[in-house]
Motif scaffolding. Structure first.
Motif, PDB file in Angstrom:
ATOM      1  N   PRO A  98       0.735  -1.173  -0.028  1.00  0.00           N
ATOM      2  CA  PRO A  98       0.268  -0.106   0.009  1.00  0.00           C
ATOM      3  C   PRO A  98       0.733   1.272  -0.023  1.00  0.00           C
ATOM      4  O   PRO A  98       0.356   2.320  -0.550  1.00  0.00           O
ATOM      5  N   TYR A  99       2.078   1.296   0.468  1.00  0.00           N
ATOM      6  CA  TYR A  99       2.689   2.308   0.481  1.00  0.00           C
ATOM      7  C   TYR A  99       3.251   2.711  -0.900  1.00  0.00           C
ATOM      8  O   TYR A  99       3.617   3.817  -1.118  1.00  0.00           O
ATOM      9  N   ALA A 100       3.660   1.803  -1.635  1.00  0.00           N
ATOM     10  CA  ALA A 100       3.991   1.872  -3.138  1.00  0.00           C
ATOM     11  C   ALA A 100       2.733   2.450  -3.682  1.00  0.00           C
ATOM     12  O   ALA A 100       2.997   3.492  -4.778  1.00  0.00           O
ATOM     13  N   HIS A 101       1.498   2.543  -3.728  1.00  0.00           N
ATOM     14  CA  HIS A 101       0.302   2.975  -4.035  1.00  0.00           C
ATOM     15  C   HIS A 101       0.579   4.523  -3.877  1.00  0.00           C
ATOM     16  O   HIS A 101       0.320   5.327  -4.822  1.00  0.00           O
ATOM     17  N   THR A 102       1.051   4.890  -2.673  1.00  0.00           N
ATOM     18  CA  THR A 102       1.035   6.229  -2.280  1.00  0.00           C
ATOM     19  C   THR A 102       2.174   6.969  -3.030  1.00  0.00           C
ATOM     20  O   THR A 102       1.954   8.045  -3.509  1.00  0.00           O
ATOM     21  N   ALA A 103       3.192   6.071  -3.239  1.00  0.00           N
ATOM     22  CA  ALA A 103       4.418   6.727  -3.704  1.00  0.00           C
ATOM     23  C   ALA A 103       4.225   6.772  -5.503  1.00  0.00           C
ATOM     24  O   ALA A 103       4.567   7.636  -6.059  1.00  0.00           O
ATOM     25  N   ILE A 115      -1.966   7.616 -13.921  1.00  0.00           N
ATOM     26  CA  ILE A 115      -1.385   5.932 -13.477  1.00  0.00           C
ATOM     27  C   ILE A 115      -2.611   5.503 -12.699  1.00  0.00           C
ATOM     28  O   ILE A 115      -2.940   6.107 -11.861  1.00  0.00           O
ATOM     29  N   ASP A 116      -3.220   4.415 -13.087  1.00  0.00           N
ATOM     30  CA  ASP A 116      -4.107   3.581 -12.341  1.00  0.00           C
ATOM     31  C   ASP A 116      -3.470   2.781 -11.337  1.00  0.00           C
ATOM     32  O   ASP A 116      -2.920   1.565 -11.930  1.00  0.00           O
ATOM     33  N   PRO A 117      -3.370   2.679 -10.109  1.00  0.00           N
ATOM     34  CA  PRO A 117      -2.687   1.829  -9.391  1.00  0.00           C
ATOM     35  C   PRO A 117      -3.869   0.338  -9.063  1.00  0.00           C
ATOM     36  O   PRO A 117      -4.881   0.745  -9.038  1.00  0.00           O
ATOM     37  N   LEU A 118      -3.057  -0.793  -9.112  1.00  0.00           N
ATOM     38  CA  LEU A 118      -3.908  -1.827  -8.818  1.00  0.00           C
ATOM     39  C   LEU A 118      -3.260  -2.598  -7.646  1.00  0.00           C
ATOM     40  O   LEU A 118      -1.976  -2.935  -7.914  1.00  0.00           O
TER      41      LEU A 118
END
Length: 215
Positions: A98-103, A115-118
């Protein structure tokens, strides 16, 4: 956040990223803030394999232009951002941290791309199910940094290629991607990383054998 600075990876100066000044110190700060153990902040480093794939698609934008792109194990979002800058029509950045999604969101915003995070662990799905997402191109900047991950990722990526999806993988030379199945498209010099990667000074872009990387 303290411990992050906006900078550029050596191979990809076109892309700005929030990267760790010291990954170990950043990890300790994140765990102290969370109050429990968390995964290492892989998203706060521009890994060599990801830099190589990002450099390649920026230099050969026809590989992704107008196509729907899935970035597997996106981390910082470097490869996904490069795909968006190269003209991809849709870019999905997949990471289970989940931290990667914030980044990814922060880095996409500073580079002016969408970008669409998944968060789904796609390696638990069949490639056919992933194709239902609508990916024409699957990119994996650095998906084989452990033996266990390589054992899951490589069969998945090869199956995706057999389904007529263009697959490009970054490899900084850790020896986990067998040459019998993969061919080198391009190799770039990279700055040595810490830990296991401290002796690695080059990273390659690979594609499954018999696949045209620029088709």
């Amino acid at each position: 956040m303290d411990g992050l600075q906006l900078s550029c990876a050596r191979l990809v100066p076109e892309v700005r990223l929030f990267l760790a000044e010291d990954p170990t110190i950043l990890w300790a700060r994140l765990e102290a803030s969370a109050g429990h153990r968390i995964s290492a902040p892989f998203w706060a480093t521009a890994w060599g394999g990801g830099q190589a794939v990002a450099r390649y698609i920026l230099d050969a934008p026809e590989t992704v232009a107008g196509r729907r792109v899935l970035d597997l194990g996106s981390g910082s979002g470097l490869v996904a951002i490069a795909a968006a800058l190269a003209g991809a029509s849709v870019v999905v950045a997949n990471d289970i941290d989940p931290y990667a999604h914030t980044a990814i969101r922060a880095n996409a915003r500073v580079n002016g791309v969408h970008i669409d995070p998944l968060s789904t662990d796609l390696l638990d799905l069949t490639p056919e199910a992933v194709l239902d997402i609508g990916a024409d191109v699957v990119l994996a900047g650095d998906a084989c940094y452990t033996d266990q991950l390589a054992e899951r990722a490589l069969p998945f990526l090869l199956m995706a290629a057999r389904l007529d999806t263009l697959v490009l993988v970054g490899d900084p030379g850790r020896g986990r991607i067998p040459s019998r199945d993969w061919q080198v498209v391009m190799t770039y010099p990279v700055s040595p990383m810490s830990g296991e990667d401290s002796q690695l000074t080059a990273a390659s872009v690979l594609t499954p054998r018999n696949q045209d990387a620029r088709r």
